[in-house]
Design an enzyme around this catalytic site. Structure first.
Site, PDB file in Angstrom:
ATOM      1  N   GLU A  44       3.091   8.375  18.028  1.00 21.67           N
ATOM      2  CA  GLU A  44       2.870   8.192  16.599  1.00 21.67           C
ATOM      3  C   GLU A  44       1.425   8.560  16.260  1.00 21.67           C
ATOM      4  OE1 GLU A  44       3.247   4.521  13.348  1.00 21.67           O
ATOM      5  OE2 GLU A  44       2.813   4.063  15.452  1.00 21.67           O
ATOM      6  N   LYS A 110       8.360   7.626   8.194  1.00 18.61           N
ATOM      7  CA  LYS A 110       8.544   6.273   8.738  1.00 18.61           C
ATOM      8  C   LYS A 110       9.084   5.334   7.660  1.00 18.61           C
ATOM      9  CE  LYS A 110       5.860   2.732  11.246  1.00 18.61           C
ATOM     10  NZ  LYS A 110       4.490   2.392  11.694  1.00 18.61           N
ATOM     11  N   CYS A 144       7.746   3.726  15.694  1.00 14.70           N
ATOM     12  CA  CYS A 144       7.076   2.449  15.986  1.00 14.70           C
ATOM     13  C   CYS A 144       7.772   1.218  15.389  1.00 14.70           C
ATOM     14  CB  CYS A 144       5.612   2.530  15.538  1.00 14.70           C
ATOM     15  SG  CYS A 144       4.541   1.326  16.382  1.00 14.70           S
TER      16      CYS A 144
END
Length: 260
Positions: A44, A110, A144
């Site tokens: 990430e 994300k 994540c």
């Protein structure tokens, strides 16, 4: 149908807020990979570390990092994925690229911005999940904090591989280990989690624990997981499908609609 997917993932100590240095770091590691690699996974925010300094660091989609990703994908004849800080229409995104060897690419923003670090105050959350079809594999790449939300990852489309790219801190690494394994088991898929190492500019420590798990939750990587490393593993679709056919757990999954 391609039965094997040779996958490389690079666990590295990122240079804080230094895109040029990080691109150089990953260029060196990518150049060392074997010619048999099909897919390369990067962390990430791999050009900067997990920074909220988006105003300084963000770049447009069609800028230096995407150009670099395309060059690396072409040179290795392999797909490559990882997330970077992007600016678009006045908003900032923690955006994952999945770049194919021919230079075409897919995007995923994300979905779950990390409120504990106030990521939600800087970055706009994505609204659509991405399923990539590559070499006859269905791949779901996530980022994540998405790992903590199983409904978002739920395997409703029979994908084969789930990927999480991350900057996941040492203090919560037990959750990382447990949830990666759980995502593989509950979704009856391969699951790869790629984290970083080292200390970032905000003083957070990262101890890696990058790993790959099979459909039964068995770890496929036998590594010193807290050091920097580059690993190559071969994923076998035939084995995956044989297990699904035998156990048939996905056939019993619940049906639901997701409200954003």
């Amino acid at each position: 149908m391609s039965q094997k997917l040779n996958t490389a993932f690079i666990q590295a100590n990122l240079h804080w807020e230094d895109p040029e240095a990080n691109r150089s770091l990953f260029s060196e590691e990518i150049n060392k990979l074997s010619d048999s690699v099909d897919l390369i996974v990067l962390p990430e925010m791999f050009t900067t570390g997990f920074s909220m300094n988006a105003e300084k660091l963000a770049e447009p989609t069609e800028a230096e990092t995407l150009k670099w990703l395309k060059e690396k994908a072409k040179s290795k004849d392999a797909a490559i994925t990882g997330s970077v800080i992007i600016t678009e229409n006045g908003n900032y995104y923690n955006r994952l690229f999945f770049v194919f060897p021919d230079g075409s690419y897919k995007l995923y923003d994300k979905r779950h911005t990390f409120t504990l670090a106030k990521e939600d105050e800087t970055y706009t959350a994505g609204k659509e999940r991405l399923i990539v079809e590559y070499k006859d594999w269905k791949i779901c790449p996530l980022v994540c904090y998405d790992l903590r939300f199983p409904v978002w990852a739920r395997n409703t489309v029979d994908y084969d591989l789930l990927i999480y790219v991350a900057n996941w801190p040492e203090k919560r690494v037990k959750a990382w280990d447990a949830l990666l394994k759980a995502r593989a088991i509950e979704n009856m898929c391969y699951c790869i989690g790629l984290n970083r190492t080292g200390e970032d500019g905000d003083g957070y420590i990262y101890n890696g624990h990058s790993a790959a798990y099979d459909v039964l939750g068995d770890e496929l990587t036998e590594l010193n997981r807290e050091d920097e490393f580059t690993a190559e593993i071969s994923l076998d679709k035939e084995s995956l499908y044989e297990t699904r056919k035998k156990l048939k757990f996905l056939q019993d999954r619940d049906k639901f609609n997701l409200e954003l």
